[in-house]
Design an enzyme around this catalytic site. Structure first.
Site, PDB file in Angstrom:
ATOM      1  N   ASP A  89       0.867  -1.175   0.000  1.00 34.86           N
ATOM      2  CA  ASP A  89       0.000   0.000   0.000  1.00 34.86           C
ATOM      3  C   ASP A  89       0.909   1.233   0.000  1.00 34.86           C
ATOM      4  O   ASP A  89       2.083   1.144   0.369  1.00 34.86           O
ATOM      5  CB  ASP A  89      -0.879  -0.035   1.259  1.00 34.86           C
ATOM      6  CG  ASP A  89      -1.696   1.234   1.420  1.00 34.86           C
ATOM      7  OD1 ASP A  89      -2.393   1.597   0.461  1.00 34.86           O
ATOM      8  OD2 ASP A  89      -1.624   1.853   2.491  1.00 34.86           O
TER       9      ASP A  89
ATOM     10  N   ASP B  32      -1.400  -0.478   6.167  1.00 31.17           N
ATOM     11  CA  ASP B  32      -1.387   0.150   7.491  1.00 31.17           C
ATOM     12  C   ASP B  32      -2.763   0.489   8.031  1.00 31.17           C
ATOM     13  O   ASP B  32      -2.896   0.823   9.205  1.00 31.17           O
ATOM     14  CB  ASP B  32      -0.566   1.443   7.447  1.00 31.17           C
ATOM     15  CG  ASP B  32      -1.348   2.588   6.817  1.00 31.17           C
ATOM     16  OD1 ASP B  32      -1.818   2.408   5.674  1.00 31.17           O
ATOM     17  OD2 ASP B  32      -1.511   3.624   7.461  1.00 31.17           O
TER      18      ASP B  32
ATOM     19  N   ASP C 206      -7.223  -1.481   4.384  1.00 32.86           N
ATOM     20  CA  ASP C 206      -6.382  -2.529   3.797  1.00 32.86           C
ATOM     21  C   ASP C 206      -6.750  -3.920   4.317  1.00 32.86           C
ATOM     22  O   ASP C 206      -6.202  -4.919   3.840  1.00 32.86           O
ATOM     23  CB  ASP C 206      -4.899  -2.266   4.115  1.00 32.86           C
ATOM     24  CG  ASP C 206      -4.369  -1.036   3.409  1.00 32.86           C
ATOM     25  OD1 ASP C 206      -4.758  -0.809   2.250  1.00 32.86           O
ATOM     26  OD2 ASP C 206      -3.576  -0.299   4.016  1.00 32.86           O
TER      27      ASP C 206
END
Length: 278
Positions: free
Chosen positions: A52, A260, A264
């Site tokens: 990410d 994080d 996600d």
């Protein structure tokens, strides 16, 4: 111990849990928590790492660095102090009700400037795209260019400025009131000092590294280029990140997802190994 290993037919039964205990213990000392032996075993077979962007490759502490306002049907200019306060006041009224890092950055910018932020109502988050709320009798929308277009806002004045900000690795956030464009914010989120080295290490290990983000493509490419990642998937909502992982797995890849945030979580769960930061 040597005699035990030679003589005991259960040596593997002793060595494996011992190795797991030592490995997870050493990891814990360095701030790495491992769910168990199965996660370690799966990690050993990885060939692809999906990262990410916000909060993983970047610091995850974006700041408002540009405030632009319309100067005509197809142009923008830097906001005066009064104009900037007006834009930030409207945007912060919506975004302080959001849990997104960009929302926190907008609310923080208003607070830093001592701007009085009115109370908003009927807040509604639109996953990965933006948010809307009522400010008195007015509807305020804050989000990506695609989101405002979807709401019927004419973003003509901001078209070139959005591209310019994105090419400078700024995340463009548009603000509209009652369907009319009010302002454009550019948010910068610096790359973590450790990210370049981490990506180099992963590549030296023979792992393919992919950047997946909900941000616009130009921003994603700029960040990826800074840290040495060639493969970029941009404009991805949480469900889109899961699809990227599923496609990789369908090609026989063993995938780790590194992220994080709560958004996600679906991708972390879909990957062969989920690595949550923070």
């Amino acid at each position: 111990v040597t005699v035990l290993i030679i003589a005991c037919p259960c040596a593997l039964g002793l060595a494996t849990p011992t190795a797991i205990m030592v490995g997870t213990g050493r990891g814990a000392e360095r701030g790495v928590l491992v769910k168990g032996g199965a996660a370690l075993e799966a990690a050993a077979g990885l060939d692809t790492v999906v990262l990410d962007k916000t909060g993983t490759v970047t610091a995850g502490r974006p700041e408002v660095v540009d405030v632009l306002v319309p100067r005509g049907p197809a142009s923008t200019g830097a906001a005066t102090e009064d104009e900037a306060r007006q834009v930030l006041s409207a945007a912060a009224a919506v975004e302080r009700l959001s849990e997104h890092p960009l929302g926190a950055a907008v609310a923080g910018a208003a607070a830093t400037r001592g701007i009085e932020v009115p109370e908003a109502s009927d807040f509604e988050a639109h996953e990965g795209r933006g948010a809307t709320a009522m400010l008195g009798a007015h509807t305020v929308a804050v989000g990506s260019a695609a989101f405002l277009i979807e709401l019927g806002v004419d973003i003509g004045p901001f078209t070139d400025a959005v591209d310019t900000l994105a090419s400078r690795a700024r995340t463009p956030v548009l603000v509209a009131v009652d369907g009319r464009p009010l302002g454009l914010l550019g948010l910068a989120d610096p790359v973590k000092p450790t990210s370049i080295g981490a990506v180099m290490t992963l590549r030296r290990m023979g792992l393919e590294v992919i950047l997946v983000t909900g941000d616009v493509r130009k921003v994603a490419i700029a960040v990826a280029g800074e840290v040495g990642i060639d493969h970029v998937e941009s404009g991805m909502l949480p469900a889109g990140k899961v699809q990227v992982i599923r496609k990789l797995q369908a090609r026989g890849r063993r995938v780790a997802m590194v992220g994080d945030g709560i958004n996600d979580a679906p991708a972390l769960a879909a990957a062969d190994v989920g690595i949550a930061i923070g």
